[in-house]
Design an enzyme around this catalytic site. Structure first.
Site, PDB file in Angstrom:
ATOM      1  N   PHE A  22      42.915  76.828  18.186  1.00 42.50           N
ATOM      2  CA  PHE A  22      43.597  78.186  17.938  1.00 42.50           C
ATOM      3  C   PHE A  22      44.042  78.764  19.313  1.00 42.50           C
ATOM      4  CE2 PHE A  22      44.450  80.672  13.996  1.00 42.50           C
ATOM      5  CZ  PHE A  22      44.751  81.688  14.843  1.00 42.50           C
ATOM      6  N   SER A  54      37.899  79.058  17.075  1.00 43.23           N
ATOM      7  CA  SER A  54      36.359  79.349  17.583  1.00 43.23           C
ATOM      8  C   SER A  54      35.594  79.536  16.574  1.00 43.23           C
ATOM      9  CB  SER A  54      36.681  80.772  18.139  1.00 43.23           C
ATOM     10  OG  SER A  54      37.504  80.835  19.332  1.00 43.23           O
ATOM     11  N   PHE A  55      35.723  79.924  15.389  1.00 42.74           N
ATOM     12  CA  PHE A  55      34.706  79.907  14.159  1.00 42.74           C
ATOM     13  C   PHE A  55      34.000  78.518  14.261  1.00 42.74           C
ATOM     14  CE2 PHE A  55      33.115  82.367  10.777  1.00 42.74           C
ATOM     15  CZ  PHE A  55      32.750  81.616   9.654  1.00 42.74           C
ATOM     16  N   GLU A  56      34.804  77.421  14.124  1.00 41.97           N
ATOM     17  CA  GLU A  56      33.845  76.183  14.265  1.00 41.97           C
ATOM     18  C   GLU A  56      33.196  75.922  15.435  1.00 41.97           C
ATOM     19  OE1 GLU A  56      37.595  76.577  13.135  1.00 41.97           O
ATOM     20  OE2 GLU A  56      36.536  76.705  11.268  1.00 41.97           O
ATOM     21  N   VAL A  79      40.092  84.590  21.339  1.00 42.34           N
ATOM     22  CA  VAL A  79      40.391  85.301  20.067  1.00 42.34           C
ATOM     23  C   VAL A  79      41.164  86.344  20.291  1.00 42.34           C
ATOM     24  CG1 VAL A  79      39.205  86.571  17.921  1.00 42.34           C
ATOM     25  CG2 VAL A  79      37.938  84.563  19.010  1.00 42.34           C
ATOM     26  N   VAL A  80      42.446  86.606  19.696  1.00 42.11           N
ATOM     27  CA  VAL A  80      43.410  87.373  19.917  1.00 42.11           C
ATOM     28  C   VAL A  80      43.717  88.538  18.904  1.00 42.11           C
ATOM     29  CG1 VAL A  80      45.735  88.023  20.688  1.00 42.11           C
ATOM     30  CG2 VAL A  80      44.556  85.759  21.565  1.00 42.11           C
ATOM     31  N   HIS A  86      41.105  89.608  11.102  1.00 43.33           N
ATOM     32  CA  HIS A  86      39.423  89.525  10.998  1.00 43.33           C
ATOM     33  C   HIS A  86      39.001  89.205  12.408  1.00 43.33           C
ATOM     34  CE1 HIS A  86      41.453  85.726  10.290  1.00 43.33           C
ATOM     35  NE2 HIS A  86      40.222  84.924  10.282  1.00 43.33           N
ATOM     36  N   PHE A 111      28.970  81.069  26.732  1.00 40.16           N
ATOM     37  CA  PHE A 111      29.944  81.549  25.768  1.00 40.16           C
ATOM     38  C   PHE A 111      31.128  81.881  26.589  1.00 40.16           C
ATOM     39  CE2 PHE A 111      31.464  83.841  22.146  1.00 40.16           C
ATOM     40  CZ  PHE A 111      31.898  85.095  22.515  1.00 40.16           C
ATOM     41  N   ARG A 125      43.944  85.647  31.909  1.00 39.52           N
ATOM     42  CA  ARG A 125      42.294  85.191  32.095  1.00 39.52           C
ATOM     43  C   ARG A 125      42.419  83.667  31.918  1.00 39.52           C
ATOM     44  NH1 ARG A 125      42.518  89.917  30.191  1.00 39.52           N
ATOM     45  NH2 ARG A 125      40.575  91.544  30.301  1.00 39.52           N
TER      46      ARG A 125
HETATM   47  O1  LIG Z   1      39.882  80.954  18.006  1.00 36.78           O
HETATM   48  C1  LIG Z   1      40.312  81.459  17.078  1.00 36.78           C
HETATM   49  N1  LIG Z   1      40.407  81.469  15.562  1.00 36.78           N
HETATM   50  C2  LIG Z   1      41.097  82.053  14.969  1.00 36.78           C
HETATM   51  N2  LIG Z   1      41.006  81.891  13.560  1.00 36.78           N
HETATM   52  C3  LIG Z   1      40.546  80.752  13.305  1.00 36.78           C
HETATM   53  C4  LIG Z   1      39.183  80.539  12.928  1.00 36.78           C
HETATM   54  O2  LIG Z   1      38.440  80.480  14.190  1.00 36.78           O
HETATM   55  C5  LIG Z   1      38.802  79.341  12.105  1.00 36.78           C
HETATM   56  O3  LIG Z   1      39.389  77.960  12.684  1.00 36.78           O
HETATM   57  C6  LIG Z   1      39.650  79.298  10.873  1.00 36.78           C
HETATM   58  O4  LIG Z   1      39.088  80.584  10.151  1.00 36.78           O
HETATM   59  C7  LIG Z   1      39.163  78.106   9.905  1.00 36.78           C
HETATM   60  O5  LIG Z   1      37.678  78.112   9.613  1.00 36.78           O
HETATM   61  C8  LIG Z   1      41.766  83.364  15.538  1.00 36.78           C
HETATM   62  N3  LIG Z   1      42.603  84.256  14.546  1.00 36.78           N
HETATM   63  O6  LIG Z   1      42.101  84.123  13.223  1.00 36.78           O
HETATM   64  O7  LIG Z   1      43.394  84.891  14.983  1.00 36.78           O
HETATM   65  C9  LIG Z   1      41.689  83.704  16.725  1.00 36.78           C
HETATM   66  O8  LIG Z   1      42.389  84.646  17.369  1.00 36.78           O
HETATM   67  N4  LIG Z   1      41.180  82.604  17.647  1.00 36.78           N
END
Ligand SMILES: O=c1[nH]c(NC[C@H](O)[C@H](O)[C@H](O)CO)c([N+](=O)[O-])c(=O)[nH]1
Length: 151
Positions: A22, A54-56, A79-80, A86, A111, A125
């Site tokens: 992402f 990033s969530f993964e 993460v923007v 969210h 991190f 960055r």
């Molecule tokens: O790495 C990011 N994931 C983002 N969302 C995806 C998240 O990390 C998961 O991949 C997704 O929710 C599926 O689990 C972002 N936004 O929502 O904008 C983001 O800014 N950066």
């Protein structure tokens, strides 16, 4: 007085990078910066694992750390806030998740997830002003060597 601090020589080190796709325009550049850093510090082995976002990162960082194959894991993401409703949820979860993996496994997990207001801040960055990927990779080298020294 004995002082311990990790060096930057990558000899004998195996490092894994887990990178969120992402905002790939940002994370791709950070990945290049990190690979450049590891190459120039003679890291023996670098494995790259790509995840959707990033969530993964924490789940895969845990898997890599638990494998016992790596001296450090470098987590890279962006993460923007711009379009992220969210933003805080994702950013906080990733930070907490990465910190927990480090403490649970005893393997340094760096991190390297930038949290920025907009893409321009991200670009600054990810190579325009500095490359956070290179900087976070230096932290991974230092921590990998420090943990070896403290054994
Ligand atoms: O790495 C990011 N994931 C983002 N969302 C995806 C998240 O990390 C998961 O991949 C997704 O929710 C599926 O689990 C972002 N936004 O929502 O904008 C983001 O800014 N950066």
């Amino acid at each position: 007085v004995r002082t311990f601090e990790g060096g930057f020589d990558g000899k004998g080190l195996r490092i894994a990078i887990v990178v969120g796709r992402f905002n790939d325009l940002l994370t791709g550049e950070m990945l290049e910066g990190a690979l450049d850093c590891f190459r120039r510090h003679n890291v023996d082995a670098v494995d790259v694992v790509k995840v959707p976002g990033s969530f993964e990162i924490p789940l895969v960082a845990k898997k890599l750390a638990e494998s016992g194959k790596y001296n450090a894991v470098l987590a890279l993401g962006a993460v923007v806030r711009g379009e992220t409703k969210h933003f805080d949820l994702v950013a906080n979860e990733v930070a907490k998740g990465v910190a927990n993996v480090s403490l649970q496994t005893g393997v340094p997990v760096i991190f390297g997830v930038i949290t920025v207001e907009d893409e321009l801040q991200g670009l600054n960055r990810a190579g325009v002003k500095s490359n956070k990927g290179f900087e976070y990779a230096m932290a991974a080298l230092e921590m990998a060597n420090l943990m070896r020294e403290l054994k």
